[in-house]
Design an enzyme around this catalytic site. Structure first.
Site, PDB file in Angstrom:
ATOM      1  N   HIS A 148       0.823  -1.205   0.000  1.00  0.00           N
ATOM      2  CA  HIS A 148       0.000   0.000   0.000  1.00  0.00           C
ATOM      3  C   HIS A 148       0.863   1.264   0.000  1.00  0.00           C
ATOM      4  O   HIS A 148       0.567   2.245  -0.687  1.00  0.00           O
ATOM      5  CB  HIS A 148      -0.905   0.020   1.245  1.00  0.00           C
TER       6      HIS A 148
ATOM      7  N   CYS B 160      -0.742  -3.404 -17.125  1.00  0.00           N
ATOM      8  CA  CYS B 160      -1.592  -2.572 -16.273  1.00  0.00           C
ATOM      9  C   CYS B 160      -1.225  -2.703 -14.809  1.00  0.00           C
ATOM     10  O   CYS B 160      -1.916  -2.184 -13.938  1.00  0.00           O
ATOM     11  CB  CYS B 160      -3.071  -2.893 -16.478  1.00  0.00           C
TER      12      CYS B 160
END
Length: 563
Positions: free
Chosen positions: A196, A494
């Protein structure tokens, strides 16, 4: 590795995540609740276990509401992880565990700790993406305890002077509120390239190095030079030399900021630069960047807090928000629900799996619930018809050619272009056959790296394995790109690897035709590609593919590109 000493000289080596150079005093973040305050609080003023549980409910609700307020002000990845943290704070299973411990006579603070550790152990044993929730849980524990004992919530306090933030790890609630004006760089002891912290650092454009042993031993206030490309934290640097390097980096960033597209190499080879989005707000923000469309619309992130499956009409309204933002610019690639593992969706996810990261997630959810996929595809088709936006659809976690063919047939009956994600090594190895049945491939480097290297992306000791520069991962990307060239069909990236300007050059040299990333990374990647010819990109690809390890790969590509 040479560690920093008290005298202030030395070099620490970590895993580079976000490029850039920064110089400033180290601010060590240790965000714990005061042990003395906890001791003074003791068992607390609660008449019984139910009274203590009521206090827990109030504290957990306040923490969840705080996350939600922050999420409402954030966009993109920051909003996503804050929403997920809010859901975790309200989790009924966690509350049940707290209640169980209270009923044994434990104090409220001890019960919260034991309940959190119980879930941390479960998530850690699951491995994969679920293990990342351990950091979130411990952050939630600290915040709940702070509310219970009457202290302010712990966490990052923005520095008074521009500083380099150094921490063991950073919770989403910490990274989401960072101000790039005063946080010069991020350095963490734990975490990997897809944690994160890394994802949000990319969104903010802050130089970032993770998985850095010894960084917490840096003296507070010691001036350090952070190189987000090499992954080094150097102390004892002459301030004049540091200023020169920072100035050169700022000049390069300024040149990047003026890049306006379209994506192409210096000699004119087209490379589509696309954006990753999560909802209408992030899509509208991305549409102002010099992108040619959306390479990844993560639909599951729209439904993390919903208990019941939205109707086709309700889903179409959500998808149309994203599509309408690009109705006059490029196309949008929509990924069908990638629910499961670290992204549980109440109406779709299987519960009780021993290893969710290798379980029923993504496309596999439709195996015993085909209506889930059919309704989503109907909604996507309806949104595409309403907006007139060119719409491509891809499925996650595809492992076999048969799965790809079945999915493509469903998509094409609705008049849309069909593709699949390459996240499972089998899909890369069979890319040429996949392209016989689909129109395009999109490589999700986060999961492809994790599954190829059999390494939990949150294991600090394995951060070198969860690096997309790993030669084995790059070989699978090259195989997939070559299949695309032979079939004359597009193959994009991606995953987070697309946001690395250095790696982007090597990926284009392998034959990748599009790169999709957080909007903040678009200009640095596009600008870097515009300075390099296709021959140099191919040489960079060879250097990366032939390297012995990720650091050697980075060094080889920098040498080829003269950086």
């Amino acid at each position: 590795m040479v560690t920093a000493s008290e005298s202030g000289s030395g070099v620490l080596q970590g895993t580079p995540v976000v490029t850039g150079v920064a110089f400033g005093p180290a601010l060590i973040v240790r965000g714990e609740v005061s042990a003395e305050a906890v001791e003074r609080f003791g068992a607390g003023p609660f008449a019984d276990a139910e009274a203590a549980l009521a206090a827990y409910d109030g504290a957990a609700g306040a923490v969840a509401d705080g996350f939600t307020r922050k999420a409402d002000k954030a966009v993109g990845a920051a909003a996503e992880v804050l929403t997920a943290s809010a859901g975790l704070a309200r989790d009924k299973g966690l509350r049940g565990a707290v209640r169980k411990h209270l009923n044994t006579g434990s104090s409220l603070v001890a019960s919260v700790h034991d309940a959190v550790e119980q879930f941390v152990e479960i998530f850690t044993q699951m491995g994969g993406l679920m293990a990342e929730r351990a950091t979130d849980l411990r952050d939630i524990e600290r915040r709940i305890v702070a509310h219970v004992i009457g202290e302010p919530e712990p966490g990052v306090q923005l520095p008074e002077v521009p500083s380099v933030l150094v921490a063991e790890d950073l919770a989403p609630s910490d990274t989401a509120g960072l101000d790039p004006a005063v946080v010069l760089a991020l350095v963490t002891e734990r975490g990997g390239p897809t944690s994160h912290t890394a994802i949000i650092a990319r969104q903010l454009g802050i130089p970032c190095v993770v998985g850095t042993p010894g960084c917490l031993d840096l003296p507070v206030g010691l001036d350090v030079l952070v190189d987000g490309t090499a992954g080094t934290i150097t102390s004892g640097v002459d301030p004049a030399e540091a200023a020169t390097r920072v100035a050169a980096d700022k000049e390069m960033r300024a040149a990047s900021a003026s890049w306006s597209g379209p994506g192409q190499t210096a000699d004119g080879t087209a490379v589509k630069i696309l954006a990753n989005v999560a909802d209408g707000a992030s899509a509208r923000g991305a549409a102002s960047a010099p992108v040619q469309g959306v390479g990844l619309f993560r639909t599951e992130l729209c439904f993390l807090d919903q208990k019941e499956e939205p109707t086709v009409e309700e889903q179409a309204d959500i998808y149309a928000e994203v599509l309408s933002a690009f109705s006059e610019v490029g196309y949008v690639v929509i990924r069908t629900l990638d629910a499961g593992s670290d992204k549980p969706v109440a109406f779709a996810t299987h519960v009780g799996e021993e290893n969710p990261a290798l379980g029923v997630r993504g496309l596999r959810l439709s195996f015993d619930n085909p209506g889930l996929m059919d309704r989503q595809l109907d909604a996507i088709a309806l949104a595409a018809e309403r907006t007139g936006t060119e719409t491509w659809v891809m499925a996650p976690m595809v492992a076999t050619v048969a799965e790809a063919a079945d999915f493509a047939a469903k998509v094409r009956t609705r008049g849309l272009k069909a593709g699949v994600m390459v996240e499972v090594p089998s899909a890369a190895l069979l890319a040429h056959r996949m392209l016989e049945v689909v129109d395009f491939l999109s490589i999700g480097t986060n999961d492809l790296t994790q599954y190829t290297m059999a390494a939990d992306r949150m294991a600090t000791d394995l951060a070198h394995l969860t690096d997309p520069w790993q030669p084995a991962v790059l070989q699978l990307i090259a195989i997939t790109a070559e299949a695309g060239k032979q079939a004359g069909k597009p193959v994009g990236i991606c995953g987070e690897a697309a946001a690395d300007p250095l790696l982007a050059c090597a990926l284009v040299g392998m034959g990748i035709t599009s790169l999709s990333m957080a909007a903040k990374a678009v200009k640095p990647v596009g600008a870097q590609l515009s300075l390099v010819g296709m021959d140099a990109c191919e040489d960079a690809a060879e250097a990366a593919l032939s390297a012995a390890d990720p650091m050697a790969g980075r060094a080889g590509v920098r040498a080829v590109l003269g950086l």
